[in-house]
Design a protein around this motif. Structure first.
Motif, PDB file in Angstrom:
ATOM      1  N   THR A  12       0.812  -1.225   0.000  1.00 10.47           N
ATOM      2  CA  THR A  12       0.000   0.000   0.000  1.00 10.47           C
ATOM      3  C   THR A  12       0.845   1.274   0.000  1.00 10.47           C
ATOM      4  OG1 THR A  12      -0.118  -0.005   2.426  1.00 10.47           O
ATOM      5  CG2 THR A  12      -1.863  -1.152   1.223  1.00 10.47           C
ATOM      6  N   LYS A  13       2.104   1.200   0.456  1.00  7.36           N
ATOM      7  CA  LYS A  13       2.949   2.394   0.574  1.00  7.36           C
ATOM      8  C   LYS A  13       4.284   2.194  -0.136  1.00  7.36           C
ATOM      9  CE  LYS A  13       0.182   4.664   3.479  1.00  7.36           C
ATOM     10  NZ  LYS A  13      -1.033   3.856   3.211  1.00  7.36           N
ATOM     11  N   GLU A  16       5.832   5.373  -1.834  1.00  4.30           N
ATOM     12  CA  GLU A  16       6.343   6.319  -0.843  1.00  4.30           C
ATOM     13  C   GLU A  16       7.635   5.809  -0.195  1.00  4.30           C
ATOM     14  OE1 GLU A  16       1.888   6.760  -1.189  1.00  4.30           O
ATOM     15  OE2 GLU A  16       3.340   5.109  -1.068  1.00  4.30           O
ATOM     16  N   TYR A  17       7.711   4.504   0.081  1.00  3.87           N
ATOM     17  CA  TYR A  17       8.927   3.947   0.676  1.00  3.87           C
ATOM     18  C   TYR A  17      10.083   3.953  -0.322  1.00  3.87           C
ATOM     19  CZ  TYR A  17       7.291   2.609   5.282  1.00  3.87           C
ATOM     20  OH  TYR A  17       6.858   2.654   6.578  1.00  3.87           O
ATOM     21  N   GLY A 100       2.840   5.769   7.856  1.00  2.03           N
ATOM     22  CA  GLY A 100       1.632   4.976   7.770  1.00  2.03           C
ATOM     23  C   GLY A 100       0.429   5.602   8.420  1.00  2.03           C
ATOM     24  N   SER A 146       1.653  13.666   9.616  1.00  2.27           N
ATOM     25  CA  SER A 146       1.822  13.690   8.159  1.00  2.27           C
ATOM     26  C   SER A 146       1.017  14.802   7.479  1.00  2.27           C
ATOM     27  CB  SER A 146       1.412  12.340   7.568  1.00  2.27           C
ATOM     28  OG  SER A 146       0.040  12.073   7.847  1.00  2.27           O
ATOM     29  N   ILE A 150      -1.016   9.595   3.971  1.00  2.00           N
ATOM     30  CA  ILE A 150       0.152   9.166   3.208  1.00  2.00           C
ATOM     31  C   ILE A 150      -0.340   8.354   2.025  1.00  2.00           C
ATOM     32  CG2 ILE A 150       2.298   7.852   3.294  1.00  2.00           C
ATOM     33  CD1 ILE A 150       2.416   8.598   6.289  1.00  2.00           C
ATOM     34  N   ALA A 151      -0.591   9.065   0.952  1.00  2.00           N
ATOM     35  CA  ALA A 151      -1.144   8.469  -0.266  1.00  2.00           C
ATOM     36  C   ALA A 151      -0.529   9.181  -1.460  1.00  2.00           C
ATOM     37  CB  ALA A 151      -2.667   8.600  -0.293  1.00  2.00           C
ATOM     38  N   SER A 157       2.968  16.344   1.263  1.00  2.00           N
ATOM     39  CA  SER A 157       3.678  15.214   1.869  1.00  2.00           C
ATOM     40  C   SER A 157       5.177  15.266   1.619  1.00  2.00           C
ATOM     41  CB  SER A 157       3.110  13.888   1.359  1.00  2.00           C
ATOM     42  OG  SER A 157       3.336  13.731  -0.028  1.00  2.00           O
TER      43      SER A 157
END
Length: 417
Positions: A12-13, A16-17, A100, A146, A150-151, A157
């Motif tokens: 899901t992230k 971003e990671y 997250g 955040s 966080i999307a 962001s």
């Protein structure tokens, strides 16, 4: 090189990671990416894949995918904890960063809480503007809000996450330098002062301050923990890590809150860690003559007919009854009987708090007497030693005597080592 661990759900992230990893590499640190995702396919390759994390928790990823989300997340959090502890033991973790929502924060912060004090821990979360106590616990976790969920990486962001990257990179480098200095051979006479933990509340400050000053004179560094629930949990956590030479636990008011439903409870394990670890401890009964609640208007109906005192606009206290004091004596005795190390109990017979001094609003010899008598009975035949003092807990002479007693116990343990 300095190494930062990223821990998160890469299904899901993942985007971003991947962005965080690239930024950290540009900041000059190595990166270890740990995947705690369960269902979807990872969107970026991990150094520690989710299958490895699941096995670290004693299960297989396929079993987690078939389970309910709640238990699966809890299991993955346990696996992340094991993975981070292993990386730390291998010298591959000088800091950890995660991002997250509620689920990702729950997984990552459980792993962070398991790491030793001082290891940099940064959590960027959409939950960080609310009550973060369940996530932080008694650990030194830095929570960053955040602002937006966080999307994706966007104009809001990006600067928030960039700040988190620079923060954890800088902290990790400083932590690694400090760790390397500690491993260097010490020169003649070098070495930190032994650490002693002390518990204190506003109503026991004078006595604990006298004890702290005496211990400082004797060569100790004294860390004072406020009896606020979080303070007691932190004391227990650090005592369990074995960093203290001794514990001066003069203020146990959190146990009264635990018994009577007050707001400053440290949970049922308060007054346990030092005994389990075999650390010399001197214990008293400070602030067991009261239970703390919130503002006066929030006082529970069951407490409105008790002896009430407004401590400040945020805290209202009620006097513990004779029966409650008797039960507290039994509970304290049971905890101390289980101690594996030297234990002494110092009883200030003239009062347990600033409010409980002779002439004070909570001075009630019958209730205090019930506490003392059940404690004595519960410790009969145990290795714990009881010492009576014809003083109030805030008498400086009492604090100094308790400090001297702890010093003697530490000396005996050190000589036998």
């Amino acid at each position: 090189m300095t190494s930062v661990v990223l821990v998160g759900t890469l299904d899901t992230k993942g985007v971003e990671y991947g962005w965080l990893r690239e930024r950290l590499l540009r900041a000059g640190v190595e990166v270890v990416l740990v995947d705690t995702g369960i269902m979807g396919e990872p969107r970026v390759n991990a150094d520690v894949p989710r299958e490895t994390v699941a096995r670290a928790a004693g299960t297989e990823l396929s079993a987690l995918r078939a389970a309910d989300r709640g238990p699966a997340v809890t299991t993955m959090a346990r696996g992340a904890e094991a993975a981070l502890l292993r990386l730390h033991a291998e010298g591959r973790l000088h800091g950890v960063l995660a991002i997250g929502g509620s689920g990702g924060t729950s997984i990552a912060t459980r792993a962070m809480r398991a790491l030793p004090l001082g290891v940099p821990k940064v959590m960027v979360s959409s939950m960080a503007s609310g009550d973060v106590a369940p996530y932080v616990g008694s650990a030194d976790i830095t929570m960053m809000y955040s602002v937006v969920d966080i999307a994706g990486i966007n104009s809001i962001s990006a600067p928030v996450l960039a700040n988190a990257v620079e923060a954890v990179a800088g902290m990790a480098r400083a932590f690694q330098r400090a760790s390397m200095e500690l491993r260097r051979p010490a020169g003649p006479g070098a070495g930190a002062r032994p650490l002693v933990a002390a518990s204190m509340a506003g109503v026991t400050t004078t006595g604990v301050d006298a004890a702290r000053e005496r211990l400082t004179e004797l060569g100790y560094e004294v860390l004072v923990f406020h009896s606020s629930g979080t303070g007691g949990r932190t004391l227990e956590t650090l005592a369990g890590q074995g960093i203290f030479a001794g514990v001066l636990d003069l203020t146990l008011g959190e146990l009264a809150d635990d018994l009577c439903g007050g707001i400053l409870t440290a949970g049922p394990d308060r007054l346990s860690a030092a005994g389990r670890a075999g650390i010399p401890q001197v214990v008293s009964l400070g602030a067991l003559d009261m239970v703390k609640f919130g503002p006066l208007e929030t006082l529970p109906e069951r407490a409105r007919y008790r002896r009430i005192r407004v401590h400040n606009p945020s805290i209202t206290v009620i006097r513990t009854t004779e029966s409650e004091c008797a039960e507290l004596g039994r509970r304290v005795a049971a905890k101390l009987r289980a101690s594996t190390g030297p234990t002494a109990v110092c009883l200030p017979l003239r009062g347990l708090s600033a409010l409980g001094a002779p002439g004070g609003p909570y001075h009630e010899p019958r209730a205090d007497g019930a506490l003392f008598s059940t404690l004595r009975e519960g410790l009969r035949g145990s290795a714990a030693r009881l010492y009576d003092y014809d003083t109030h807990i805030n008498d400086p002479a009492f604090g100094r005597a308790a400090a001297d007693r702890l010093h003697t116990m530490i000396d005996v343990v050190s000589a036998a080592a």
